[in-house]
Scaffold this motif. Structure first.
Motif, PDB file in Angstrom:
ATOM      1  N   THR A  62      54.102  76.295   9.527  1.00 50.83           N
ATOM      2  CA  THR A  62      55.362  76.082  10.239  1.00 50.83           C
ATOM      3  C   THR A  62      56.269  77.292  10.023  1.00 50.83           C
ATOM      4  N   PRO A  63      56.841  77.875  11.086  1.00 45.59           N
ATOM      5  CA  PRO A  63      57.678  79.071  10.926  1.00 45.59           C
ATOM      6  C   PRO A  63      58.748  78.890   9.848  1.00 45.59           C
ATOM      7  N   TRP A  64      59.000  79.969   9.112  1.00 39.10           N
ATOM      8  CA  TRP A  64      59.898  79.896   7.964  1.00 39.10           C
ATOM      9  C   TRP A  64      61.282  79.400   8.328  1.00 39.10           C
ATOM     10  N   HIS A  65      61.850  79.877   9.430  1.00 37.08           N
ATOM     11  CA  HIS A  65      63.213  79.469   9.760  1.00 37.08           C
ATOM     12  C   HIS A  65      63.285  77.973  10.050  1.00 37.08           C
ATOM     13  N   VAL A  66      62.172  77.391  10.502  1.00 33.93           N
ATOM     14  CA  VAL A  66      62.118  75.946  10.744  1.00 33.93           C
ATOM     15  C   VAL A  66      62.005  75.204   9.414  1.00 33.93           C
ATOM     16  N   ARG A  67      61.104  75.673   8.551  1.00 35.32           N
ATOM     17  CA  ARG A  67      60.976  75.073   7.219  1.00 35.32           C
ATOM     18  C   ARG A  67      62.299  75.159   6.456  1.00 35.32           C
ATOM     19  N   GLN A  68      62.969  76.286   6.626  1.00 33.77           N
ATOM     20  CA  GLN A  68      64.223  76.510   5.897  1.00 33.77           C
ATOM     21  C   GLN A  68      65.269  75.459   6.239  1.00 33.77           C
ATOM     22  N   GLU A  69      65.315  75.050   7.499  1.00 35.54           N
ATOM     23  CA  GLU A  69      66.293  74.023   7.893  1.00 35.54           C
ATOM     24  C   GLU A  69      65.942  72.682   7.274  1.00 35.54           C
ATOM     25  N   GLY A  70      64.635  72.393   7.184  1.00 34.58           N
ATOM     26  CA  GLY A  70      64.231  71.164   6.506  1.00 34.58           C
ATOM     27  C   GLY A  70      64.616  71.201   5.039  1.00 34.58           C
ATOM     28  N   ILE A  71      64.365  72.332   4.387  1.00 36.86           N
ATOM     29  CA  ILE A  71      64.721  72.498   2.971  1.00 36.86           C
ATOM     30  C   ILE A  71      66.233  72.380   2.779  1.00 36.86           C
ATOM     31  N   ARG A  72      66.972  73.031   3.664  1.00 37.38           N
ATOM     32  CA  ARG A  72      68.441  72.996   3.549  1.00 37.38           C
ATOM     33  C   ARG A  72      68.963  71.556   3.667  1.00 37.38           C
ATOM     34  N   SER A 105      53.959  69.041  16.863  1.00 36.77           N
ATOM     35  CA  SER A 105      52.769  69.352  16.077  1.00 36.77           C
ATOM     36  C   SER A 105      52.044  70.597  16.555  1.00 36.77           C
ATOM     37  N   LYS A 106      51.786  70.686  17.847  1.00 34.57           N
ATOM     38  CA  LYS A 106      50.940  71.757  18.365  1.00 34.57           C
ATOM     39  C   LYS A 106      51.745  73.031  18.645  1.00 34.57           C
ATOM     40  N   ALA A 107      52.850  72.901  19.358  1.00 37.80           N
ATOM     41  CA  ALA A 107      53.611  74.087  19.760  1.00 37.80           C
ATOM     42  C   ALA A 107      54.239  74.810  18.578  1.00 37.80           C
ATOM     43  N   PHE A 108      54.713  74.052  17.583  1.00 40.81           N
ATOM     44  CA  PHE A 108      55.447  74.652  16.475  1.00 40.81           C
ATOM     45  C   PHE A 108      54.690  74.586  15.147  1.00 40.81           C
ATOM     46  N   ALA A 109      53.403  74.205  15.193  1.00 39.69           N
ATOM     47  CA  ALA A 109      52.591  74.094  13.974  1.00 39.69           C
ATOM     48  C   ALA A 109      53.264  73.177  12.955  1.00 39.69           C
ATOM     49  N   MET A 110      53.668  71.990  13.414  1.00 34.36           N
ATOM     50  CA  MET A 110      54.396  71.043  12.561  1.00 34.36           C
ATOM     51  C   MET A 110      53.639  69.722  12.441  1.00 34.36           C
ATOM     52  N   THR A 111      52.315  69.777  12.292  1.00 36.06           N
ATOM     53  CA  THR A 111      51.524  68.544  12.276  1.00 36.06           C
ATOM     54  C   THR A 111      51.967  67.582  11.179  1.00 36.06           C
ATOM     55  N   GLY A 112      52.159  68.102   9.960  1.00 40.94           N
ATOM     56  CA  GLY A 112      52.493  67.225   8.838  1.00 40.94           C
ATOM     57  C   GLY A 112      53.913  66.696   8.844  1.00 40.94           C
ATOM     58  N   TRP A 113      54.759  67.213   9.710  1.00 41.21           N
ATOM     59  CA  TRP A 113      56.136  66.733   9.790  1.00 41.21           C
ATOM     60  C   TRP A 113      56.212  65.402  10.543  1.00 41.21           C
ATOM     61  N   ARG A 114      55.181  65.090  11.311  1.00 43.44           N
ATOM     62  CA  ARG A 114      55.050  63.830  12.052  1.00 43.44           C
ATOM     63  C   ARG A 114      56.268  63.542  12.918  1.00 43.44           C
ATOM     64  N   ALA A 140      62.506  58.097  12.820  1.00 45.79           N
ATOM     65  CA  ALA A 140      61.621  59.189  12.423  1.00 45.79           C
ATOM     66  C   ALA A 140      62.177  59.874  11.171  1.00 45.79           C
ATOM     67  N   PRO A 141      61.343  60.622  10.440  1.00 44.96           N
ATOM     68  CA  PRO A 141      61.792  61.256   9.193  1.00 44.96           C
ATOM     69  C   PRO A 141      62.993  62.175   9.399  1.00 44.96           C
ATOM     70  N   THR A 142      63.990  61.988   8.557  1.00 39.38           N
ATOM     71  CA  THR A 142      65.243  62.741   8.671  1.00 39.38           C
ATOM     72  C   THR A 142      65.027  64.244   8.500  1.00 39.38           C
ATOM     73  N   THR A 143      64.298  64.636   7.463  1.00 40.01           N
ATOM     74  CA  THR A 143      64.076  66.054   7.180  1.00 40.01           C
ATOM     75  C   THR A 143      63.388  66.742   8.349  1.00 40.01           C
ATOM     76  N   ALA A 144      62.390  66.072   8.907  1.00 40.82           N
ATOM     77  CA  ALA A 144      61.661  66.636  10.042  1.00 40.82           C
ATOM     78  C   ALA A 144      62.578  66.836  11.246  1.00 40.82           C
ATOM     79  N   GLN A 145      63.518  65.932  11.439  1.00 42.73           N
ATOM     80  CA  GLN A 145      64.419  66.061  12.585  1.00 42.73           C
ATOM     81  C   GLN A 145      65.327  67.287  12.465  1.00 42.73           C
ATOM     82  N   TYR A 146      65.823  67.559  11.264  1.00 43.81           N
ATOM     83  CA  TYR A 146      66.664  68.748  11.086  1.00 43.81           C
ATOM     84  C   TYR A 146      65.851  70.018  11.337  1.00 43.81           C
ATOM     85  N   ALA A 147      64.602  70.020  10.874  1.00 37.73           N
ATOM     86  CA  ALA A 147      63.736  71.173  11.128  1.00 37.73           C
ATOM     87  C   ALA A 147      63.480  71.325  12.618  1.00 37.73           C
TER      88      ALA A 147
END
Length: 389
Positions: free
Chosen positions: A45-55, A237-246, A271-278
């Motif tokens: 998953t692109p870093w800037h997307v993961r970063q928003e989930g982490i934040r 999942s497919k476009a942004f390589a976010m399969t595990g974010w569901r 749906a999962p909150t963290t995944a939505q922010y990402a």
């Protein structure tokens, strides 16, 4: 001794497990196996997307979202779809955020179908459509697409299967497992039949961003007035390589989305909150990520198609997703025999075409959502296998 069959739902017990997972599970139990079996991007998953989930976690944003998903995400989904496909959806009432695209398909079918309603399902296609139809009380009616048409659904094939009980058409394009794509002219012909017979359409467009060539994906909802009789399913999942974010979503008429939300509300809640922010970040700033991944997939697509055809495993050049669907009939083996012998003799896992419907016999699905190095070694082993049959 308890007889648990007395407690089990017969609709569920009559459904076979997914044929995709069989060879994936075998591969996991063996050493030195190269798998081309699972449709999962090998990109992180692109870093800037993961970063928003982490934040969002660091900021303590760990509460439930509204049932339909955060309004900020629904607004971004609607903007994205308007920008890409020129179809308007009202974020408040026409967009539902789900746990993956599969949940969206499930709640859509359960919201629409009454027992005995017929659902037209083109095959070969993803494994979930038939069992989800059956679990909703519907009757799956199979439309066999053909290699000579590059596995596209034709208006004539559709017309021939319609009965007074037909209620829903599923459009699974770009297609898993074949890579087939329906262009605008094909969709316009389908739309005429849909309108004439007053059908509703579930358009699964999870691979919409992975199309190749000069013409990009066309959403069925963008054809004429089809938006009013279509639920579009998509996801991250497919476009942004976010399969595990569901995380997936559905868009459609507010009357249908309201009922889908009701089922989602009771079964899932949100749906999962963290995944939505990402996902908000992916929608806003992810176009270049998609393009980079698509260019890599395109390179792999050309390599794998040319190599398989050279070996005598003929396949057309797919225009979407990240799969090829070669014919293995020249080997004299069935799809299951080919896959079993290949994994045990050469340690390469692919999926039999029959996992995607009986009409997939004589074909196998090969995923190119893997690195060039990974694919090259697998192709070398497949070629050796063919020469030793």
């Amino acid at each position: 001794m308890i007889d648990y069959s007395d407690f089990l739902n017969q609709r569920v017990t009559s459904i076979a497990p997914s044929g995709i997972r069989k060879f994936f599970d075998i591969a996991n139990e063996m050493d030195n196996v190269i798998s081309l079996s699972i449709g999962e991007p090998d990109f992180t998953t692109p870093w800037h997307v993961r970063q928003e989930g982490i934040r969002s976690l660091e900021d303590g944003k760990t509460w439930y979202s509204p049932n339909r998903g955060f309004i900020e995400l629904r607004e971004e989904i609607a903007k994205w779809f308007r920008r890409k496909y020129r179809v308007e959806y009202e974020p408040q009432s026409q967009v539902l955020v789900t746990v993956g695209g599969s949940e969206a398909i499930d709640v859509c079918l359960r919201s629409i179908l009454e027992p005995g309603d017929e659902v037209l399902i083109p095959q070969p296609s993803f494994v979930c459509y038939v069992p989800l139809t059956q679990m909703a009380g519907g009757v799956p009616i199979i439309l066999e697409t053909k290699a000579e048409n590059e596995f596209r659904l034709t208006a004539q094939e559709l017309e021939e299967k319609i009965t007074p009980k037909t209620k829903v058409l599923i459009l699974p394009f770009p297609n898993n497992p074949t890579g087939a794509v329906m262009r605008r002219s094909h969709l316009e012909e389908i739309a005429e039949v849909v309108k004439r017979h007053n059908l509703f359409v579930l358009s699964d467009e999870i691979y919409s961003e992975l199309t190749y060539g000069e013409t990009s994906h066309v959403s069925f909802a963008a054809i004429g007035d089809m938006a009013e009789r279509t639920v579009v399913v998509n996801g991250f999942s497919k476009a942004f390589a976010m399969t595990g974010w569901r995380l997936g979503y559905a868009m459609g008429p507010k009357e249908i989305i309201a009922q889908m939300t009701k089922l989602h509300q009771y079964a899932i809640m949100s749906a999962p909150t963290t995944a939505q922010y990402a996902a908000i970040e992916a929608m806003r700033n992810g176009d270049s990520d998609i393009e980079n991944m698509r260019e890599q997939y395109d390179m792999r697509r050309c390599l794998i198609v040319d190599s398989l055809n050279r070996m005598g495993l003929t396949c057309f050049r797919p225009e979407g997703a990240f799969y090829v669907f070669p014919s293995i009939q020249s080997t004299g083996l069935t799809s299951d025999q080919f896959c079993e012998q290949l994994i045990y003799k050469e340690r390469v896992a692919v999926v039999p075409g029959t996992a995607f419907g009986a009409c997939g016999e004589g074909f196998v699905r090969v995923s190119y959502s893997y690195s060039i190095r990974h694919i090259t070694e697998a192709l070398s082993r497949i070629e050796h296998f063919i020469h030793t049959i």
